[in-house]
Write a protein that holds these residues in place. Structure first.
Motif, short mmCIF file in Angstrom:
data_model
loop_
_atom_site.label_atom_id
_atom_site.label_comp_id
_atom_site.label_asym_id
_atom_site.label_seq_id
_atom_site.Cartn_x
_atom_site.Cartn_y
_atom_site.Cartn_z
N LEU A 197 11.49 8.28 -35.44
CA LEU A 197 11.04 8.31 -36.83
C LEU A 197 9.83 7.40 -37.01
O LEU A 197 9.83 6.24 -36.61
N TYR A 198 8.79 7.95 -37.64
CA TYR A 198 7.61 7.16 -38.00
C TYR A 198 7.84 6.53 -39.38
O TYR A 198 8.20 7.21 -40.34
N ASN A 199 7.57 5.23 -39.45
CA ASN A 199 7.59 4.51 -40.72
C ASN A 199 6.16 4.12 -41.07
O ASN A 199 5.50 3.42 -40.29
N PHE A 200 5.66 4.59 -42.20
CA PHE A 200 4.28 4.38 -42.59
C PHE A 200 4.19 3.26 -43.61
O PHE A 200 5.10 3.05 -44.43
N SER A 201 3.07 2.53 -43.58
CA SER A 201 2.82 1.49 -44.58
C SER A 201 1.51 1.79 -45.29
O SER A 201 0.83 2.77 -44.97
N GLY A 202 1.16 0.96 -46.28
CA GLY A 202 0.00 1.22 -47.13
C GLY A 202 -1.29 1.36 -46.36
O GLY A 202 -1.52 0.65 -45.37
N GLN A 203 -2.15 2.27 -46.80
CA GLN A 203 -3.43 2.51 -46.13
C GLN A 203 -4.23 1.21 -46.04
O GLN A 203 -4.22 0.40 -46.95
N SER A 204 -4.90 1.00 -44.91
CA SER A 204 -5.61 -0.25 -44.67
C SER A 204 -7.12 -0.09 -44.60
O SER A 204 -7.84 -1.08 -44.51
N ALA A 205 -7.62 1.16 -44.60
CA ALA A 205 -9.07 1.40 -44.58
C ALA A 205 -9.30 2.82 -45.07
O ALA A 205 -8.44 3.69 -44.91
N GLU A 206 -10.47 3.06 -45.67
CA GLU A 206 -10.76 4.40 -46.17
C GLU A 206 -12.26 4.65 -46.18
O GLU A 206 -13.06 3.72 -46.26
N VAL A 207 -12.61 5.94 -46.08
CA VAL A 207 -14.00 6.38 -46.17
C VAL A 207 -14.03 7.67 -46.98
O VAL A 207 -13.28 8.61 -46.67
N SER A 208 -14.88 7.73 -48.00
CA SER A 208 -15.05 8.96 -48.76
C SER A 208 -16.05 9.87 -48.05
O SER A 208 -17.10 9.43 -47.59
N VAL A 209 -15.70 11.17 -47.95
CA VAL A 209 -16.62 12.16 -47.37
C VAL A 209 -16.96 13.22 -48.40
O VAL A 209 -17.33 14.34 -48.05
#
Length: 391
Positions: A197-209
């Motif tokens: 099982l994958y446990n995900f946490s809050g996004q840490s980086a982003e880029v708008s395209v």
């Protein structure tokens, strides 16, 4: 299994747009063309056509390295009845390029509301993006199904695709997801339980395209050494713009907008994306537009290093792969003792041995029949998985 409404307003908008364009250009791909830069570099475009028995609209697609002649592809994409299907592939006997399909699609597993992202983890877990509830679905090796909402993790509704950054690229091992609606790519940290099982946490980086490849529905990392790609690069299927756009890879494995180049234009419903593990060809599906699979050839075939994903394995690497019986497990520093387990693809443990506090350790698979196995390493630093093919 969770239950959701069959359609959402967001999906109706997306499907209606696809249908309107499809009525104008049903079964036509004559408008699709590579841009001059990539024609000159030697790339070619091939329409592989539609797949018999695969329900429209087409969703994401992938090829598992240990099954190079089988395509996994989503059907009834975005619907609650969505499922993943298998399709036999026909390859050219000399070049090994995919030239067509060897039969009708067969249902593999239910994947409700599957969209453009499909990935089989080395431990056997199937991950897929779900539109428009903005979730990542998981089917674990024991067939347990769960789905993780992404809104609480800072991912704008709704997700379109996902990919893991390959070894040798900036951000190697990172999970990248795209928001189709917001045209943003995110890095999502994760951990993996022993169950897969994958446990995900809050996004840490982003880029708008949004300005370069609006409506990102497919993500693929281009094999290193490919012509016209001097630096680590990636391709994005832009649903809204009807294009495949390529970028250099920046921090975290995210695209660098300033490097955007159009590679293919004139598409209808650009959807999933994958790199053929055998030839390096870039393949993508179309959601509408006749529901096709299209191939771009000319990329360098992935070598063993570039094709090895580190996403599930922060602890070690194993080589040679495939192996004829004896392979080497190399721990990453700092060293820590623990346990090594060998599992089959069903998740059943076949054997175990003590992980020594040494950088290199031999593993003997010679008593196992040829096939795919999962090596699992557990120590005080965590748990890692790696696929190994026993020849």
């Amino acid at each position: 299994m969770k239950h959701y409404s069959h359609l959402s307003a967001l999906f109706i908008v997306k499907a209606s747009l696809s249908y309107a364009v499809m009525l104008l250009s049903l079964n036509s791909v004559t408008a699709q063309s590579l841009t001059p830069e990539f024609v000159t570099a030697g790339y070619t475009l091939t329409n592989l056509g539609s797949i018999e028995g695969l329900p429209t609209q087409y969703g994401g697609l992938t090829i598992r390295p240990e099954q190079p002649d089988i395509l996994y592809i989503g059907g009834s994409a975005n619907y609650g009845s969505g499922a993943l299907y298998t399709v036999p592939l026909i390859r050219d006997p000399e070049t090994f390029n995919i030239t067509g399909f060897g039969g009708a699609a067969e249902a593999y597993t239910l994947t409700p509301n599957i969209d453009g992202g499909v990935y089989f983890a080395p431990n056997g877990t199937l991950l897929f993006t779900r539109y428009s509830m903005n979730e990542i679905g998981q089917i674990l090796p024991d067939q347990t199904y769960t789905s993780t909402p992404l809104n609480p993790l800072g991912v704008s509704s709704s997700v379109g695709s996902l990919a893991f950054v390959p070894y040798g690229y900036p951000g190697a091992g990172n999970l990248i997801v795209s928001s189709y609606s917001a045209s943003v790519l995110y890095q999502i940290p994760f951990t993996i339980e022993g169950s897969g099982l994958y446990n995900f946490s809050g996004q840490s980086a982003e880029v708008s395209v949004a300005e370069t490849s609006s409506g990102p529905e497919g993500i693929a990392y281009i094999p290193s050494g490919s012509l016209a790609f001097p630096n680590p690069s990636m391709a994005i299927s832009s649903y809204d713009l009807g294009k495949v756009v390529v970028f250099e890879v920046g921090n975290h494995g995210l695209p660098v907008n300033e490097t955007a180049r159009e590679m293919l234009t004139g598409l209808t419903g650009a959807e999933g994306a994958l790199i053929d593990p055998v030839t390096g060809d870039f393949l993508f599906s179309t959601f509408g537009g006749g529901n096709k699979v299209v191939r771009i050839s000319g990329f360098k075939a992935p070598n063993s290093a570039n094709n090895r994903l580190l996403a599930d394995n922060p602890l070690f690497r194993i080589y040679p792969n495939p192996c004829e019986g004896i392979c080497t497990l190399e721990l990453k520093s700092p060293l820590s003792p623990g346990i090594i387990e060998i599992h089959n693809v069903l998740g059943e443990q076949l054997s175990s041995l003590v992980l020594q506090k040494t950088p290199l350790q031999k593993i003997d698979l010679s008593n196992l029949p040829a096939g795919l196995y999962i090596v699992k390493v557990k120590n005080e630093l965590g748990t890692g998985f790696s696929r190994i093919i026993r020849q």
